[in-house]
Motif scaffolding. Structure first.
Motif, mmCIF file in Angstrom:
data_model
loop_
_atom_site.group_PDB
_atom_site.id
_atom_site.type_symbol
_atom_site.label_atom_id
_atom_site.label_comp_id
_atom_site.label_asym_id
_atom_site.label_seq_id
_atom_site.Cartn_x
_atom_site.Cartn_y
_atom_site.Cartn_z
ATOM 1 N N TRP A 164 1.697 11.976 -10.910
ATOM 2 C CA TRP A 164 1.003 12.875 -11.657
ATOM 3 C C TRP A 164 2.130 14.206 -12.157
ATOM 4 N N ALA A 165 3.364 13.802 -11.691
ATOM 5 C CA ALA A 165 4.063 14.138 -12.291
ATOM 6 C C ALA A 165 5.134 14.345 -13.209
ATOM 7 N N LEU A 166 5.011 13.207 -13.673
ATOM 8 C CA LEU A 166 6.043 12.360 -15.205
ATOM 9 C C LEU A 166 5.747 13.098 -16.322
ATOM 10 N N PRO A 167 3.839 13.846 -16.687
ATOM 11 C CA PRO A 167 3.604 13.949 -17.988
ATOM 12 C C PRO A 167 2.934 14.965 -17.533
ATOM 13 N N LEU A 168 3.573 15.761 -16.867
ATOM 14 C CA LEU A 168 3.845 17.813 -16.438
ATOM 15 C C LEU A 168 4.650 17.901 -16.630
ATOM 16 N N ARG A 169 5.833 17.134 -16.817
ATOM 17 C CA ARG A 169 6.951 17.790 -16.516
ATOM 18 C C ARG A 169 7.438 19.237 -17.117
ATOM 19 N N GLU A 203 0.678 -0.902 -0.024
ATOM 20 C CA GLU A 203 -0.284 0.331 -0.003
ATOM 21 C C GLU A 203 0.987 0.857 -0.177
ATOM 22 N N LEU A 204 1.752 1.135 0.730
ATOM 23 C CA LEU A 204 3.022 2.526 0.922
ATOM 24 C C LEU A 204 3.548 3.107 -0.812
ATOM 25 N N LEU A 205 3.970 1.618 -1.609
ATOM 26 C CA LEU A 205 4.438 1.791 -2.404
ATOM 27 C C LEU A 205 3.484 1.753 -3.574
ATOM 28 N N ALA A 206 1.732 2.136 -3.141
ATOM 29 C CA ALA A 206 1.245 2.401 -4.162
ATOM 30 C C ALA A 206 0.721 3.395 -4.170
ATOM 31 N N TYR A 207 1.031 4.284 -2.886
ATOM 32 C CA TYR A 207 0.664 5.406 -2.609
ATOM 33 C C TYR A 207 2.439 6.475 -3.197
ATOM 34 N N VAL A 208 3.468 5.958 -3.131
ATOM 35 C CA VAL A 208 4.175 6.409 -3.235
ATOM 36 C C VAL A 208 4.209 6.119 -4.730
ATOM 37 N N VAL A 209 3.916 5.547 -6.086
ATOM 38 C CA VAL A 209 3.764 5.834 -6.922
ATOM 39 C C VAL A 209 2.980 6.853 -7.748
ATOM 40 N N LEU A 210 2.048 6.789 -6.778
ATOM 41 C CA LEU A 210 0.696 6.858 -6.992
ATOM 42 C C LEU A 210 1.428 8.671 -6.744
ATOM 43 N N GLY A 211 2.047 9.081 -5.980
ATOM 44 C CA GLY A 211 2.299 10.570 -5.885
ATOM 45 C C GLY A 211 3.221 10.944 -6.719
ATOM 46 N N ILE A 212 4.435 10.231 -7.297
ATOM 47 C CA ILE A 212 5.172 10.858 -8.563
ATOM 48 C C ILE A 212 4.082 10.799 -9.256
#
Length: 71
Positions: free
Chosen positions: A53-58, A42-51
Motif C-alpha cells: 500500500w505504501a509503495l505507490p504513495l511514497r 500466508e505470512l509472506l502474503a500478509y507482509v507483501v500486502l502490508g508493504i
C-alpha cells in the motif's frame, strides 16, 4: 505531480485515517477468499500486502515529518 507541503500533509493524514483502514479490510477479505495457505506462504502474503500500500504513495509521505520548507 507536484504538491505543496500543506497539501501533502493533509493528504497523508486522509490516507492514514481513512484509506489505510479500508485497505486493511480489503486485504483481509482478499486473504479470506483465497483458500487456506501454508503458514509461511500466508505470512509472506500478509507482509507483501502490508508493504504494497505504501509503495505507490511514497511521494505523499516523503518529507512530511520535517518542517515546512516554505517557511
Amino acid at each position: 505531480m507536484k504538491l505543496n507541503y500543506k497539501t501533502r500533509r493533509r493528504l497523508s493524514l486522509l490516507i492514514l485515517a481513512v484509506g489505510l483502514p479500508l485497505y486493511v479490510v480489503l486485504a483481509v477479505s482478499l486473504m479470506n477468499k483465497v483458500s487456506r495457505l501454508p503458514l509461511a506462504l500466508e505470512l509472506l502474503a500478509y507482509v507483501v500486502l502490508g508493504i504494497a500500500w505504501a509503495l505507490p504513495l511514497r511521494f505523499v509521505f516523503r518529507g512530511i515529518g520535517r518542517q515546512d520548507p516554505d517557511e
